[in-house]
Design a protein around this motif. Structure first.
Motif, PDB file in Angstrom:
ATOM      1  N   PHE A  87     -52.374 -31.150 -66.964  1.00 17.79           N
ATOM      2  CA  PHE A  87     -52.603 -32.571 -66.912  1.00 17.79           C
ATOM      3  C   PHE A  87     -52.871 -33.293 -68.176  1.00 17.79           C
ATOM      4  CE2 PHE A  87     -52.694 -30.831 -62.794  1.00 17.79           C
ATOM      5  CZ  PHE A  87     -51.850 -31.481 -61.945  1.00 17.79           C
ATOM      6  N   GLU A  88     -52.820 -32.634 -69.142  1.00 15.85           N
ATOM      7  CA  GLU A  88     -53.292 -33.260 -70.525  1.00 15.85           C
ATOM      8  C   GLU A  88     -51.920 -33.377 -71.400  1.00 15.85           C
ATOM      9  OE1 GLU A  88     -56.002 -31.222 -72.783  1.00 15.85           O
ATOM     10  OE2 GLU A  88     -57.476 -30.891 -71.009  1.00 15.85           O
ATOM     11  N   SER A  89     -50.852 -32.964 -70.687  1.00 18.78           N
ATOM     12  CA  SER A  89     -49.676 -33.142 -71.515  1.00 18.78           C
ATOM     13  C   SER A  89     -48.808 -34.371 -71.433  1.00 18.78           C
ATOM     14  CB  SER A  89     -48.473 -31.906 -70.864  1.00 18.78           C
ATOM     15  OG  SER A  89     -49.225 -30.786 -70.923  1.00 18.78           O
ATOM     16  N   PRO A  90     -48.147 -34.672 -72.314  1.00 16.72           N
ATOM     17  CA  PRO A  90     -47.420 -36.043 -72.399  1.00 16.72           C
ATOM     18  C   PRO A  90     -46.450 -36.179 -71.159  1.00 16.72           C
ATOM     19  CG  PRO A  90     -46.685 -34.865 -74.136  1.00 16.72           C
ATOM     20  CD  PRO A  90     -47.906 -34.001 -73.577  1.00 16.72           C
ATOM     21  N   ARG A  91     -45.838 -34.992 -70.965  1.00 19.59           N
ATOM     22  CA  ARG A  91     -45.042 -34.823 -69.839  1.00 19.59           C
ATOM     23  C   ARG A  91     -45.307 -33.599 -69.054  1.00 19.59           C
ATOM     24  NH1 ARG A  91     -43.889 -38.693 -71.518  1.00 19.59           N
ATOM     25  NH2 ARG A  91     -41.732 -39.735 -72.341  1.00 19.59           N
ATOM     26  N   LEU A  92     -45.333 -33.612 -67.541  1.00 16.95           N
ATOM     27  CA  LEU A  92     -45.595 -32.543 -66.742  1.00 16.95           C
ATOM     28  C   LEU A  92     -44.189 -31.725 -66.618  1.00 16.95           C
ATOM     29  CD1 LEU A  92     -47.247 -34.282 -63.639  1.00 16.95           C
ATOM     30  CD2 LEU A  92     -48.176 -33.212 -65.647  1.00 16.95           C
ATOM     31  N   LEU A  93     -44.144 -30.424 -67.136  1.00 16.80           N
ATOM     32  CA  LEU A  93     -43.296 -29.418 -67.307  1.00 16.80           C
ATOM     33  C   LEU A  93     -43.086 -29.092 -65.949  1.00 16.80           C
ATOM     34  CD1 LEU A  93     -41.423 -27.644 -68.919  1.00 16.80           C
ATOM     35  CD2 LEU A  93     -43.265 -25.980 -69.024  1.00 16.80           C
TER      36      LEU A  93
END
Length: 371
Positions: A202-208
């Motif tokens: 949930f720290e990613s710029p997009r949710l893979l």
């Protein structure tokens, strides 16, 4: 796992509830930090716990506990456990950045030593903490899984191999040490001052999101885990226990609540890139961690519910707290990025950032060869 006679156990539980001063003496390992520190404070404040023995390699902040400073792998721990009725073993290394072999040696040896020492000291119950990850994240998992479901995880995800070995030790302990009972508590995705491959998602710029997958998210607030561990320490419940919020969130709900858009990739691309980047040391998370963002591993907490326990938090509340905790952090497939990298990742997407990072490594290697 062996258990005392139900009538004897029920009588003991009634006695504990009616006579708080005669409650159990509980030892907590890993008591100076994390979940161990929170549980130690909680038990020390409980009128139903007679005494708390706190064990760690350094002294923690709970002044009401009786502290013993030592490594849980030290056989001398048996002397420190004398007089305890219950041991809650929380001295585990689950740090993403730890060397895997060193981490496993600590976790497995520590658990073995605590179980053997507890039996030698006359302790009648040990509470171990693993994770619902041990059930495995598989496309054919039922929603929700029964707590008695087969443990089908493999050692391909971060720390799961250690947790599976701890589960095996838990099953063998009552046979190796007659009279010793073992309770295993398995929290869902733990939130509250934690740093795991799943919270970093949930720290990613997009949710893979892997194309064709059907993720389902079940969280566990650290306060709920502590209250469940207290239930186990007071012997209100036993056996193999799953703990977490009621129900689960579908991926679409997570995206709507978080406001983070998805990046959908074919399975071969996502898994292949994750495996390559982990292999060259760019990310701490192996490709096996992605399975837990692809397939469901939601578990029913029926045993705790039957004992009267209820979570204080919902999945929506825990997700909101997680998003507050990770605000300002930037991660791509487990790798923490600096501000400049994060800006590029937000503009170009997670996969481009990963491939770009791999290219940087290749260029650096070529430059070193030219020197």
């Amino acid at each position: 796992m062996s258990s005392p006679d139900p009538q004897v156990r029920a009588a003991r539980n009634r006695s504990t509830r009616s006579s708080p001063a005669r409650g159990p003496v509980v030892a907590v390992t890993g008591a100076a930090s994390g979940v161990g520190a929170l549980l130690t404070e909680r038990l020390a404040a409980s009128e139903e716990i007679r005494q708390v023995i706190a064990i760690d390699e350094r002294r923690g902040d709970c002044a009401e506990a009786q502290w013993h400073i030592l490594d849980v792998r030290d056989p001398a721990i048996a002397e420190r456990l004398r007089g305890a009725d219950v041991v809650v073993h929380l001295a585990l290394d689950l740090d993403l950045e730890s060397d895997a072999a060193t981490r496993t040696a600590y976790n497995v040896r520590g658990t073995q030593t605590v179980l053997t020492a507890a039996a030698a000291a006359g302790v009648h119950r040990v509470v171990l903490c693993t994770s619902t990850m041990v059930y495995g994240a598989l496309p054919d998992n039922e929603l929700p899984l029964s707590e008695d479901a087969e443990l089908r995880a493999t050692a391909e995800a971060t720390g799961v191999g250690d947790l599976l070995e701890i589960e095996r030790l838990a099953r063998r302990a009552p046979r190796a040490h007659p009279g010793l009972n073992v309770t295993v508590v398995r929290p869902a995705v733990l939130v509250g001052g934690t740093d795991t491959a799943l919270t970093r998602y949930f720290e990613s710029p997009r949710l893979l999101v892997v194309a064709g997958s059907r993720p389902a998210w079940q969280f566990c607030h650290v306060d709920d885990l502590c209250s469940a561990l207290e239930y186990a320490a007071r012997e209100e419940v036993e056996g193999e226990l799953a703990v977490g919020c009621d129900g689960w969130l579908e991926q679409e709900e997570v995206e709507e609540l978080s406001g983070i858009r998805r990046m959908e990739l074919p399975s071969a691309v996502a898994l292949g890139a994750a495996a390559r980047l982990h292999r060259i040391g760019l990310t701490p998370s192996p490709a096996g961690d992605l399975a837990y963002t692809m397939h469901p591993w939601v578990v029913s907490g029926s045993r705790l519910h039957d004992a009267g326990w209820r979570p204080a938090y919902t999945n929506e509340q825990v997700l909101a707290e997680l998003l507050e905790e990770v605000a300002g952090r930037h991660t791509v497939v487990g790798r923490r990025l600096g501000r400049k990298d994060a800006t590029a990742a937000g503009a170009a997407g997670a996969t481009v950032a990963l491939l770009g990072a791999a290219a940087v490594v290749r260029r650096a290697r070529k430059a070193r060869r030219r020197i």
